[in-house]
Scaffold this active site. Structure first.
Site, PDB file in Angstrom:
ATOM      1  N   ASN A 146      12.038  15.075  -1.183  1.00  0.00           N
ATOM      2  CA  ASN A 146      13.006  14.019  -0.930  1.00  0.00           C
ATOM      3  C   ASN A 146      14.169  14.473  -0.052  1.00  0.00           C
ATOM      4  O   ASN A 146      14.809  13.652   0.603  1.00  0.00           O
ATOM      5  CB  ASN A 146      13.558  13.500  -2.269  1.00  0.00           C
ATOM      6  CG  ASN A 146      14.761  12.617  -2.090  1.00  0.00           C
ATOM      7  OD1 ASN A 146      14.650  11.448  -1.709  1.00  0.00           O
ATOM      8  ND2 ASN A 146      15.948  13.161  -2.350  1.00  0.00           N
ATOM      9  N   ASN A 186      17.871  25.610  -0.512  1.00  0.00           N
ATOM     10  CA  ASN A 186      18.012  25.160   0.873  1.00  0.00           C
ATOM     11  C   ASN A 186      16.607  24.985   1.428  1.00  0.00           C
ATOM     12  O   ASN A 186      15.949  25.955   1.808  1.00  0.00           O
ATOM     13  CB  ASN A 186      18.798  26.187   1.682  1.00  0.00           C
ATOM     14  CG  ASN A 186      18.893  25.823   3.157  1.00  0.00           C
ATOM     15  OD1 ASN A 186      18.411  24.769   3.587  1.00  0.00           O
ATOM     16  ND2 ASN A 186      19.489  26.697   3.949  1.00  0.00           N
ATOM     17  N   VAL A 187      16.125  23.761   1.478  1.00  0.00           N
ATOM     18  CA  VAL A 187      14.722  23.513   1.826  1.00  0.00           C
ATOM     19  C   VAL A 187      14.379  23.891   3.254  1.00  0.00           C
ATOM     20  O   VAL A 187      13.206  24.087   3.595  1.00  0.00           O
ATOM     21  CB  VAL A 187      14.341  22.032   1.588  1.00  0.00           C
ATOM     22  CG1 VAL A 187      14.385  21.702   0.114  1.00  0.00           C
ATOM     23  CG2 VAL A 187      15.234  21.103   2.399  1.00  0.00           C
ATOM     24  N   LYS A 219      10.293  11.523  10.434  1.00  0.00           N
ATOM     25  CA  LYS A 219       9.640  10.769   9.367  1.00  0.00           C
ATOM     26  C   LYS A 219       8.211  10.380   9.750  1.00  0.00           C
ATOM     27  O   LYS A 219       7.335  10.301   8.878  1.00  0.00           O
ATOM     28  CB  LYS A 219      10.469   9.526   9.029  1.00  0.00           C
ATOM     29  CG  LYS A 219      11.819   9.853   8.404  1.00  0.00           C
ATOM     30  CD  LYS A 219      11.685  10.743   7.177  1.00  0.00           C
ATOM     31  CE  LYS A 219      13.016  10.978   6.487  1.00  0.00           C
ATOM     32  NZ  LYS A 219      12.879  11.869   5.298  1.00  0.00           N
ATOM     33  N   SER A 260      10.140   7.195   5.639  1.00  0.00           N
ATOM     34  CA  SER A 260      11.111   6.128   5.892  1.00  0.00           C
ATOM     35  C   SER A 260      10.443   5.020   6.685  1.00  0.00           C
ATOM     36  O   SER A 260       9.482   5.254   7.422  1.00  0.00           O
ATOM     37  CB  SER A 260      12.306   6.667   6.687  1.00  0.00           C
ATOM     38  OG  SER A 260      13.140   5.604   7.128  1.00  0.00           O
ATOM     39  N   TYR A 264      15.279  11.095  13.808  1.00  0.00           N
ATOM     40  CA  TYR A 264      14.931  10.662  12.451  1.00  0.00           C
ATOM     41  C   TYR A 264      13.567   9.990  12.439  1.00  0.00           C
ATOM     42  O   TYR A 264      12.717  10.284  11.584  1.00  0.00           O
ATOM     43  CB  TYR A 264      16.005   9.707  11.940  1.00  0.00           C
ATOM     44  CG  TYR A 264      15.948   9.444  10.451  1.00  0.00           C
ATOM     45  CD1 TYR A 264      16.387  10.392   9.545  1.00  0.00           C
ATOM     46  CD2 TYR A 264      15.456   8.240   9.955  1.00  0.00           C
ATOM     47  CE1 TYR A 264      16.350  10.158   8.185  1.00  0.00           C
ATOM     48  CE2 TYR A 264      15.407   7.986   8.601  1.00  0.00           C
ATOM     49  CZ  TYR A 264      15.863   8.947   7.716  1.00  0.00           C
ATOM     50  OH  TYR A 264      15.810   8.708   6.364  1.00  0.00           O
ATOM     51  N   ALA A 265      13.333   9.094  13.413  1.00  0.00           N
ATOM     52  CA  ALA A 265      12.041   8.409  13.493  1.00  0.00           C
ATOM     53  C   ALA A 265      10.910   9.409  13.744  1.00  0.00           C
ATOM     54  O   ALA A 265       9.830   9.296  13.159  1.00  0.00           O
ATOM     55  CB  ALA A 265      12.078   7.357  14.597  1.00  0.00           C
ATOM     56  N   ALA A 266      11.172  10.397  14.605  1.00  0.00           N
ATOM     57  CA  ALA A 266      10.146  11.396  14.906  1.00  0.00           C
ATOM     58  C   ALA A 266       9.826  12.245  13.684  1.00  0.00           C
ATOM     59  O   ALA A 266       8.654  12.517  13.379  1.00  0.00           O
ATOM     60  CB  ALA A 266      10.609  12.280  16.062  1.00  0.00           C
TER      61      ALA A 266
END
Length: 253
Positions: free
Chosen positions: A89, A62-63, A158, A141, A154-156
């Site tokens: 990943n 669990n990363v 990545k 991404s 998600y944008a923040a």
């Protein structure tokens, strides 16, 4: 792109891009360990690759939890020796409203998509420093550069992955450790499939029509770029963000 003699650790390797990276790295001679929380899928995938003669092993990891990462790291090092190549990943998607998203949802998401990159690096870097050699590839991404409504977490995250990549490249370069990012565009993975299931057929068609190559990437096409960056063939590539999106980022909105 020969990885013989290297121990590659891939997080989120049970499916999608991660699974393609595991297979490609093993086919190029690497000893590959991969972590995930999907134990049945991970064990089945490892078994199928072993039947093909590839040297791979699956480990529960669990990363988002540092102790879980430390335990997984201990077990894979006991089996294969120090990690020479790390691929961060593992990740989840987040389609959220900036008012309605809770702090708990934010913290969970960032623990997986950003904080985990630090967790794994913290574990593998001491041995890499001692050996004066190593390669880290972080999967970011295209959302870090151009994004879509409701994808602000998600944008923040990545974007943060790319920033962390740059700093690791600067901090660890003196130890001959290279750190790079790969930013895929639309890739045929379970995450993309799930997103398409949530939008209209018109949106699906628009997404395909805007692709300069008129198709989406296959996970194996992303994996080959990652394998290159892990290998000595990329010995002077450091601190870079490789956009692998078929030219999508070049399109005027």
């Amino acid at each position: 792109m020969n990885l013989t003699g290297m121990h590659i650790f891939v997080t989120g390797g049970a499916q999608g891009i991660g699974a393609a990276i595991v297979k490609d790295a093993a086919e190029r001679g690497g000893r590959v360990s991969f972590g995930d929380i999907q134990d049945e899928r991970g064990n089945d995938y490892a078994s199928s690759l072993k039947r093909s003669g590839l040297d791979v092993t699956y480990i529960h990891c669990n990363v988002g939890n540092l102790e879980s990462v430390k335990q997984a790291h201990q077990e894979i090092v006991a089996r294969y020796g120090m990690v020479n190549g790390l691929v961060n990943n593992a990740g989840v998607n987040s389609n959220a409203d900036p008012v309605e998203m809770t702090s708990e949802e934010w913290d969970y998401f960032f623990s997986i998509d950003l904080k985990s990159v630090w967790h794994t690096a913290r574990c593998v870097l001491p041995a890499m420093r001692a050996a004066k050699k190593g390669s880290i590839v972080n999967i970011a991404s295209i959302h870090a550069r151009m994004t879509f409504p409701k994808f602000f977490p998600y944008a923040a995250a990545k974007s943060g992955v790319i920033g962390l990549t740059r700093n690791l490249a600067l901090d660890e370069g003196e130890h001959n450790i290279r750190t790079n990012a790969v930013s895929p565009g639309y890739t045929e993975t379970p995450i993309l499939t799930a997103w398409f299931d949530s939008v209209t057929p018109e949106q699906q068609k628009l997404s395909l029509d805007t692709q300069p190559l008129k198709r989406f990437a296959q996970p194996s096409e992303i994996a080959q770029v990652v394998t290159f960056l892990l290998s000595d063939a990329a010995s002077f590539v450091n601190g870079a963000d490789w956009i692998v999106d078929g030219g999508l980022h070049a399109r005027f909105a």
